[in-house]
Scaffold this motif. Structure first.
Motif, PDB file in Angstrom:
ATOM      1  N   THR A 176      36.252  83.385  57.008  1.00 50.17           N
ATOM      2  CA  THR A 176      35.586  83.680  55.740  1.00 50.17           C
ATOM      3  C   THR A 176      36.648  83.977  54.690  1.00 50.17           C
ATOM      4  N   PRO A 177      36.326  83.795  53.417  1.00 45.49           N
ATOM      5  CA  PRO A 177      37.323  84.033  52.364  1.00 45.49           C
ATOM      6  C   PRO A 177      37.881  85.462  52.422  1.00 45.49           C
ATOM      7  N   THR A 178      39.199  85.551  52.302  1.00 41.12           N
ATOM      8  CA  THR A 178      39.886  86.838  52.368  1.00 41.12           C
ATOM      9  C   THR A 178      40.934  86.895  51.265  1.00 41.12           C
ATOM     10  N   ARG A 179      41.030  88.058  50.634  1.00 38.13           N
ATOM     11  CA  ARG A 179      42.056  88.243  49.612  1.00 38.13           C
ATOM     12  C   ARG A 179      43.258  88.939  50.235  1.00 38.13           C
ATOM     13  N   VAL A 180      44.445  88.400  49.994  1.00 31.98           N
ATOM     14  CA  VAL A 180      45.697  88.981  50.460  1.00 31.98           C
ATOM     15  C   VAL A 180      46.420  89.576  49.254  1.00 31.98           C
ATOM     16  N   ILE A 181      46.710  90.889  49.315  1.00 32.98           N
ATOM     17  CA  ILE A 181      47.419  91.585  48.239  1.00 32.98           C
ATOM     18  C   ILE A 181      48.819  91.922  48.729  1.00 32.98           C
ATOM     19  N   VAL A 182      49.818  91.611  47.916  1.00 30.43           N
ATOM     20  CA  VAL A 182      51.222  91.833  48.266  1.00 30.43           C
ATOM     21  C   VAL A 182      51.861  92.727  47.206  1.00 30.43           C
ATOM     22  N   LYS A 183      52.569  93.766  47.663  1.00 33.31           N
ATOM     23  CA  LYS A 183      53.382  94.572  46.758  1.00 33.31           C
ATOM     24  C   LYS A 183      54.832  94.155  46.941  1.00 33.31           C
ATOM     25  N   TRP A 184      55.463  93.764  45.839  1.00 30.94           N
ATOM     26  CA  TRP A 184      56.836  93.264  45.885  1.00 30.94           C
ATOM     27  C   TRP A 184      57.555  93.732  44.631  1.00 30.94           C
ATOM     28  N   CYS A 185      58.614  94.545  44.818  1.00 29.88           N
ATOM     29  CA  CYS A 185      59.403  95.070  43.698  1.00 29.88           C
ATOM     30  C   CYS A 185      58.519  95.743  42.646  1.00 29.88           C
ATOM     31  N   GLY A 186      57.515  96.467  43.127  1.00 28.81           N
ATOM     32  CA  GLY A 186      56.644  97.203  42.230  1.00 28.81           C
ATOM     33  C   GLY A 186      55.560  96.377  41.585  1.00 28.81           C
ATOM     34  N   GLN A 187      55.579  95.068  41.813  1.00 29.27           N
ATOM     35  CA  GLN A 187      54.540  94.193  41.269  1.00 29.27           C
ATOM     36  C   GLN A 187      53.484  93.920  42.344  1.00 29.27           C
ATOM     37  N   PHE A 188      52.269  93.671  41.891  1.00 26.47           N
ATOM     38  CA  PHE A 188      51.177  93.374  42.801  1.00 26.47           C
ATOM     39  C   PHE A 188      50.685  91.951  42.538  1.00 26.47           C
ATOM     40  N   ASN A 189      50.569  91.206  43.620  1.00 25.00           N
ATOM     41  CA  ASN A 189      50.096  89.829  43.539  1.00 25.00           C
ATOM     42  C   ASN A 189      49.003  89.630  44.574  1.00 25.00           C
ATOM     43  N   ALA A 190      48.092  88.712  44.295  1.00 23.48           N
ATOM     44  CA  ALA A 190      46.985  88.444  45.208  1.00 23.48           C
ATOM     45  C   ALA A 190      46.739  86.953  45.296  1.00 23.48           C
ATOM     46  N   CYS A 191      46.242  86.533  46.444  1.00 23.41           N
ATOM     47  CA  CYS A 191      45.825  85.149  46.620  1.00 23.41           C
ATOM     48  C   CYS A 191      44.589  85.132  47.517  1.00 23.41           C
TER      49      CYS A 191
END
Length: 442
Positions: free
Chosen positions: A237-252
């Motif tokens: 099922t669709p899942t969101r992945v959140i990544v913290k990198w160098c204080g920035q937050f990204n999602a896919c």
């Protein structure tokens, strides 16, 4: 939930959720059992010395390259990362806060993270951040991982369940969990909202401190640290992945759960520890030893004996020293100390420091018992007494801890904290070498 010993101390674990999922005699066979993919998760450089080399081999439904698509930047406005220096306007001084109220709004472990202090520099992998988490809702079809550091989680109210790539861990007040850098996980409160503290460690991983003359036993023992057994989620099922990198937050967005590791072996894994299994040592004749005897774990720096972070607790214990001031003595310290109270009463601060509360004493700022604790300890009948029902902790770092705007503007910031030392007046009398009786008036 079957558990083993703590990773990172010469242990190498193996666990499988399906029989035969772990290959024997090699790490990456031409074809893995069950059609799995072999993948290595490294927590140290490949060429790190054997004693500090950390890695685990994972056997999963899909490789992690399938866990990313087109990332987009997202905002987590209350989660801050060092270096983070703001002009909050507060002057230098000792600080103390009431507990942060648990809100009625829906917040996950990630969206409910509130940074209190930052120290060091995430870009050079030194220092830390101290957070409060407020989790009122589970992460649903969502996972998180940090490339910035490992997370030491200290619950104070309620329980948390972490579903990770390498298994499931549940913790509550009096326990801690450590989630390694790069490990994907989902968190959910169990039976109601959860509040607690998080130390985000940018530097070398937490490890057990050397015991020195103490020898082979006491303090935190490796056998009491637990790692999870293999568990996997086959969920398309669709899942969101959140990544913290160098204080920035990204999602896919991806089309499946990435918590799909069927088997693993190695020494890089999440773990939990019950703080009540800590075996304190202390003086059995006179004097109050340095608080370093209460160090549960340390994250070393490049300088011997000077930690990037020490995680210290003040648990239940007997006080037996004779002719001694038994609470922590007044001191100034090169380290910067962020304290919290999990439950009970802290013996050096009998009022104002409550469960869920926090204090900060930065480098070389003097601190110690309040007036009432000083008077009580100075005139106590020094019989053996046991401190019970108490658990305080400290995140201590060699770097100055900078306040965030959130911390500086919290309504629970106690503007009268320094008043707890009012009344510690001069008792000196050159004509009276013996301490005055408390019943005497001057």
């Amino acid at each position: 939930m079957t558990l083993g010993y703590m990773p990172g101390f010469g242990n190498d674990f193996e666990t499988e959720a399906l029989p035969g999922a772990l290959p024997q005699g090699q790490n990456s066979p031409q074809r893995c059992a069950y059609g799995l993919y072999a993948e290595q998760l490294s927590g140290s450089p490949f060429t790190a010395p054997r004693g500090t080399n950390e890695r685990s081999w994972l056997y999963r439904l899909r490789p992690s390259v399938r866990h990313t698509s087109r990332f987009r930047r997202i905002e987590m406005p209350f989660w801050k990362t060092a270096p983070h220096v703001v002009d909050h306007g507060l002057p230098l001084g000792p600080l103390r806060w009431d507990p942060v109220p648990i809100p009625a709004e829906s917040l996950t472990f990630v969206t409910g993270m509130r940074t209190m202090t930052t120290a060091g520099d995430v870009y050079t992998q030194v220092g830390m951040a101290a957070h409060v988490y407020l989790a009122t809702a589970p992460m649903v079809d969502e996972v998180f991982f940090s490339a910035d550091g490992e997370l030491l989680v200290v619950p104070e109210t309620g329980r948390l369940l972490f579903a990770t790539e390498l298994g499931r861990i549940e913790v509550g007040p009096g326990e801690i969990a450590v989630l390694p850098r790069g490990l994907k996980f989902r968190a959910e409160p169990v039976g109601g909202p959860s509040r607690g503290y998080v130390c985000e460690n940018y530097g070398a991983k937490f490890t057990l401190p050397d015991r020195g003359p103490i020898g082979a036993n006491c303090l935190a023992n490796p056998r009491d640290f637990k790692t999870p057994v293999a568990w996997y989620e086959e969920k398309d099922t669709p899942t969101r992945v959140i990544v913290k990198w160098c204080g920035q937050f990204n999602a896919c967005e991806i089309g499946h759960s990435p918590l799909d590791v069927v088997a693993w072996h190695g020494n890089y894994a999440p773990y939990k520890y019950d703080l009540r299994t800590f075996s304190p040592v202390g003086a059995i004749l006179f004097d109050h030893p340095d608080p370093s005897i209460f160090t549960v774990m340390t994250a070393p720096s490049g300088e011997a004996g000077t930690a990037n972070i020490d995680f210290v607790i003040f648990p239940e214990r007997w006080m037996v020293a004779e002719h001694s001031f038994r609470p922590p003595w007044y001191h100034m310290n090169i380290m910067s100390e962020f304290m919290g109270l999990i439950y009970g009463q802290y013996d050096a601060k009998e009022t104002g420091f409550v469960p869920g509360g926090m204090s900060l004493h930065n480098c070389m700022l003097p601190h110690g018992p309040d007036k009432s604790a000083f008077d009580k300890a100075s005139h106590a009948d020094l019989k053996p007494v046991k401190l019970t029902g108490t658990m305080a902790f400290m995140f201590e770092t060699r770097f100055p801890q900078q306040l965030t705007d959130f911390a500086a503007t919290l309504p629970g910031l106690q503007d009268d904290y320094a008043d707890c030392w009012t009344g510690l007046d001069k008792n000196f009398r050159a004509d009276r070498p013996v301490w005055p009786d408390p019943s005497e008036t001057r």
